[in-house]
Design an enzyme around this catalytic site. Structure first.
Site, PDB file in Angstrom:
ATOM      1  N   TYR A   1      -0.430   1.348  -6.014  1.00  0.00           N
ATOM      2  CA  TYR A   1      -0.777   0.795  -4.697  1.00  0.00           C
ATOM      3  C   TYR A   1      -0.257   1.649  -3.429  1.00  0.00           C
ATOM      4  O   TYR A   1       0.169   2.414  -3.486  1.00  0.00           O
ATOM      5  CB  TYR A   1      -0.614  -0.815  -4.838  1.00  0.00           C
ATOM      6  CG  TYR A   1      -1.206  -1.449  -5.891  1.00  0.00           C
ATOM      7  CD1 TYR A   1      -2.520  -1.303  -6.102  1.00  0.00           C
ATOM      8  CD2 TYR A   1      -0.245  -2.137  -6.825  1.00  0.00           C
ATOM      9  CE1 TYR A   1      -2.964  -2.057  -7.450  1.00  0.00           C
ATOM     10  CE2 TYR A   1      -1.040  -2.717  -7.997  1.00  0.00           C
ATOM     11  CZ  TYR A   1      -2.167  -2.507  -8.245  1.00  0.00           C
ATOM     12  OH  TYR A   1      -2.783  -3.240  -9.245  1.00  0.00           O
TER      13      TYR A   1
ATOM     14  N   ARG B   1       9.991  -3.318  -4.557  1.00  0.00           N
ATOM     15  CA  ARG B   1       9.649  -2.976  -6.117  1.00  0.00           C
ATOM     16  C   ARG B   1       9.244  -1.690  -5.882  1.00  0.00           C
ATOM     17  O   ARG B   1       8.172  -1.099  -5.140  1.00  0.00           O
ATOM     18  CB  ARG B   1       8.578  -3.989  -6.657  1.00  0.00           C
ATOM     19  CG  ARG B   1       8.275  -3.901  -8.023  1.00  0.00           C
ATOM     20  CD  ARG B   1       7.332  -4.733  -8.592  1.00  0.00           C
ATOM     21  NE  ARG B   1       7.617  -5.115 -10.033  1.00  0.00           N
ATOM     22  CZ  ARG B   1       6.701  -5.351 -10.923  1.00  0.00           C
ATOM     23  NH1 ARG B   1       5.503  -5.637 -10.463  1.00  0.00           N
ATOM     24  NH2 ARG B   1       7.126  -5.922 -12.013  1.00  0.00           N
TER      25      ARG B   1
END
Length: 368
Positions: A188, A235
């Site tokens: 992403y 993350r």
């Protein structure tokens, strides 16, 4: 006790956790429409699984531009914030902690999902990558469509995205979350900036490893300033290359980012590991380097068994273990592990993404 460390209490930057089981983020696409608003069914789902010491929510878009999949929840509107309060209240009532995962998909999107052209560090199409919608779906199943050509972000776009992460973080804390996790993994937007094959910029956000980590560090710093470093996690997924993200430099880039995140003194780094059967194993030397370069909490998630999780905890390579699919089908997963009971194994793929009822979502049975 067989899994002494897994069932040990833990202090996560001031958050008292009853055990070291973490419910991993899992996209389920149950937000109410229109508006991508969290709802009572989602609150029930998370409350059922608050047997985990801590929960990280499904990925939550920080803006409409950041949305890549249909019916995923947001954290940028008043209605969304109010909806999330149902979730945090339900989880806290059961004694668990919960962080919200802040998400921007970047180029992994389509105008069929949000009506907008995707944006990315560079105008490079992600090959062999799909997102899903529900328009015309059969039996409620998701319909997968290819991502679209993104436009390259300018400096105004970058500043806007940073502001969106900050607003999302503030909204999350106001909604009752114990903290937020910045999604810098799985192909992403932030991960796209980190990798040389998806980021071919020649300005201050690309061209060298130090420049490619800039957006991640700026977002992390801005979020930590806004809500507190003890409420901020990140993350990362250095060993995952799907969504056209294969980059020979990524391990060095990630470790450079880790050193900078350590300076920010954020709460944790969440290592997202591949979860398919023949996935590459994380080398022990990488885990050792990660531990030596980051002083706070380290989380490992990726198809772990309790045995693997206990071993990593015993060897002090990580501090919390994330479990995804086992929590999906077993809301009382820690108790089943403790008592060595059989698990609900079957995942209803027709309701994995989407579905407006409890089927395949909140109807998995508890142990008897």
């Amino acid at each position: 006790m067989k899994y002494k460390k897994l069932f040990q209490q833990y202090n996560l930057s001031g958050n008292h956790l009853e055990n070291r089981f973490l419910m991993a983020p899992m996209t389920r696409s149950r937000a109410s429409q229109p508006g991508d608003i969290p709802n009572a069914l989602m609150a029930e789902y998370y409350a059922q699984r608050s047997t985990a010491g801590i929960i990280i929510t499904e990925a939550v878009q920080v803006s409409l531009q950041g949305k890549g999949y249909a019916k995923t929840p947001g954290i940028y509107s008043k209605e969304q914030k109010e909806g999330w309060k149902l979730v945090t209240e339900a989880v806290h009532k059961n004694g668990s902690k919960i962080f919200l995962q802040l998400w921007h998909v970047g180029r992994v999107s389509s105008s069929k999902v949000n009506g907008l052209q995707p944006i990315a560090p560079s105008a490079l199409l992600a090959q062999n990558t799909n997102v899903y919608i529900f328009d015309g779906a059969v039996n409620g199943d998701a319909t997968f469509v290819p991502v679209e050509q993104p436009r390259e972000m300018d400096k105004t776009d970058i500043n806007t995205v940073i502001d969106e992460f900050v607003k999302g973080a503030k909204n999350a804390i106001e909604a009752g979350f114990d903290g937020v996790e910045i999604h810098g993994a799985n192909g992403y937007l932030i991960d796209q900036f980190l990798r040389s094959n998806s980021n071919t910029r020649t300005d201050e956000y690309g061209g060298t490893k130090q420049k490619r980590i800039r957006l991640l560090i700026e977002i992390s710093q801005a979020v930590a300033n806004a809500v507190g470093k003890e409420k901020t996690g990140v993350r990362l997924s250095p060993f995952i290359s799907f969504k056209d993200m294969n980059d020979s430099e990524i391990l060095h880039t990630i470790m450079l980012a880790v050193k900078e995140l350590n300076k920010l003194d954020i709460a944790y780094i969440h290592l997202c590991e591949a979860d398919w059967d023949d996935a590459p194993q994380i080398p022990v030397d990488f885990r050792i380097d990660l531990r030596s370069n980051f002083k706070n909490t380290i989380i490992a998630t990726g198809n772990k068994t309790p045995e693997e999780g206990e071993m990593l905890l015993q060897e002090n390579l990580v501090d919390l273990i994330g479990f995804g699919r086992n929590f999906l089908t077993n809301p009382d997963y820690p108790a089943r592990v403790e008592r060595n009971l059989s698990l609900n194994q079957i995942i209803d793929n027709h309701t994995l993404f989407g579905g407006g009822t409890e089927r395949g979502y909140t109807d998995y049975p508890f142990m008897k």
